[in-house]
Motif scaffolding. Sequence first.
Motif, PDB file in Angstrom:
ATOM      1  N   ARG A   1      -0.231   9.302   1.706  1.00 29.58           N
ATOM      2  CA  ARG A   1      -1.303   8.964   2.430  1.00 29.58           C
ATOM      3  C   ARG A   1      -1.904  10.311   3.338  1.00 29.58           C
TER       4      ARG A   1
ATOM      5  N   GLY B   1     -10.837   9.233  -3.832  1.00 31.84           N
ATOM      6  CA  GLY B   1     -12.261   9.180  -3.981  1.00 31.84           C
ATOM      7  C   GLY B   1     -12.739   9.441  -2.622  1.00 31.84           C
ATOM      8  N   ARG B   2     -12.457   8.624  -1.619  1.00 32.71           N
ATOM      9  CA  ARG B   2     -13.187   8.862  -0.205  1.00 32.71           C
ATOM     10  C   ARG B   2     -13.105  10.193   0.304  1.00 32.71           C
TER      11      ARG B   2
ATOM     12  N   THR C   1      -4.663   4.918 -13.034  1.00 37.79           N
ATOM     13  CA  THR C   1      -3.436   4.560 -12.149  1.00 37.79           C
ATOM     14  C   THR C   1      -2.464   3.803 -13.119  1.00 37.79           C
TER      15      THR C   1
ATOM     16  N   ALA D   1      -5.795   6.262  -5.080  1.00 37.09           N
ATOM     17  CA  ALA D   1      -6.824   6.442  -5.850  1.00 37.09           C
ATOM     18  C   ALA D   1      -8.051   6.292  -4.903  1.00 37.09           C
ATOM     19  N   LYS D   2      -8.124   5.090  -4.289  1.00 36.10           N
ATOM     20  CA  LYS D   2      -9.215   5.048  -3.350  1.00 36.10           C
ATOM     21  C   LYS D   2      -9.615   6.195  -2.315  1.00 36.10           C
ATOM     22  N   LEU D   3      -8.157   6.453  -1.550  1.00 37.01           N
ATOM     23  CA  LEU D   3      -8.352   7.569  -0.706  1.00 37.01           C
ATOM     24  C   LEU D   3      -8.579   8.949  -1.485  1.00 37.01           C
TER      25      LEU D   3
ATOM     26  N   ARG E   1      -3.251   2.342  -6.273  1.00 38.55           N
ATOM     27  CA  ARG E   1      -4.761   2.065  -6.113  1.00 38.55           C
ATOM     28  C   ARG E   1      -5.148   2.407  -4.979  1.00 38.55           C
ATOM     29  N   ALA E   2      -4.259   2.233  -3.743  1.00 34.65           N
ATOM     30  CA  ALA E   2      -4.727   2.886  -2.564  1.00 34.65           C
ATOM     31  C   ALA E   2      -4.731   4.277  -2.660  1.00 34.65           C
TER      32      ALA E   2
ATOM     33  N   SER F   1       0.795  -1.323   0.110  1.00 32.47           N
ATOM     34  CA  SER F   1       0.063  -0.091  -0.048  1.00 32.47           C
ATOM     35  C   SER F   1       0.931   1.283  -0.015  1.00 32.47           C
TER      36      SER F   1
ATOM     37  N   THR G   1      -3.144   8.545 -10.361  1.00 32.39           N
ATOM     38  CA  THR G   1      -2.057   8.209  -9.372  1.00 32.39           C
ATOM     39  C   THR G   1      -1.152   7.065 -10.043  1.00 32.39           C
TER      40      THR G   1
END
Length: 170
Positions: free
Chosen positions: A87, A128-129, A138, A124-126, A121-122, A62, A104
């Motif tokens: 992060r 988005g959240r 990505t 990208a998720k963060l 990928r992590a 991650s 990303t």
Amino acid sequence: MSTLVVHESHWGNTRQVAEAIAEGLLAGAAGPVTVVDVGAAPSPLPADVDLLVVGGPTHAFSMSRATTRQDAHRQGAEPGHEAVGIREWLGSLPVGEVRPAVATFDTRVTQVRRLPGSAARAAAKLAGRHHVGEVVDTASFYVDDSPGPLADGELDRARSWGLALASRTR
């Protein structure tokens, strides 16, 4: 279009990839491109950012954490990167009116090419959240070992990815 490329780099490999992506973006006439280390990245995002590209190394499947950044430093990575990674920076961005397209990327060791987990990928998720913006792509780029060097052809691939991002987000 204005692009901000934010990178977290401990050995210099991710920084090289970020700079190559920026070259591709510029070749694609993406407008001004600013490349900045995550420790100096702006928060909130400037109002004129249309594309945000964020990249860092994959640590423990991650994005890096304070402990993995400290481990990298103990193994000889460049000092000064222990406190803030992508992060923390992405998590600190306020939800605002600036919602750029987001791409990303990560760097990872060639030996774990097929293993699950990816900083890209992590991130990208963060993103988005935290409602940073819509994630458009990505990518992963490979190093032969943690300290490097980058695998053959990866800087050319990063330039090509930057060029593709420029054409996709115009």
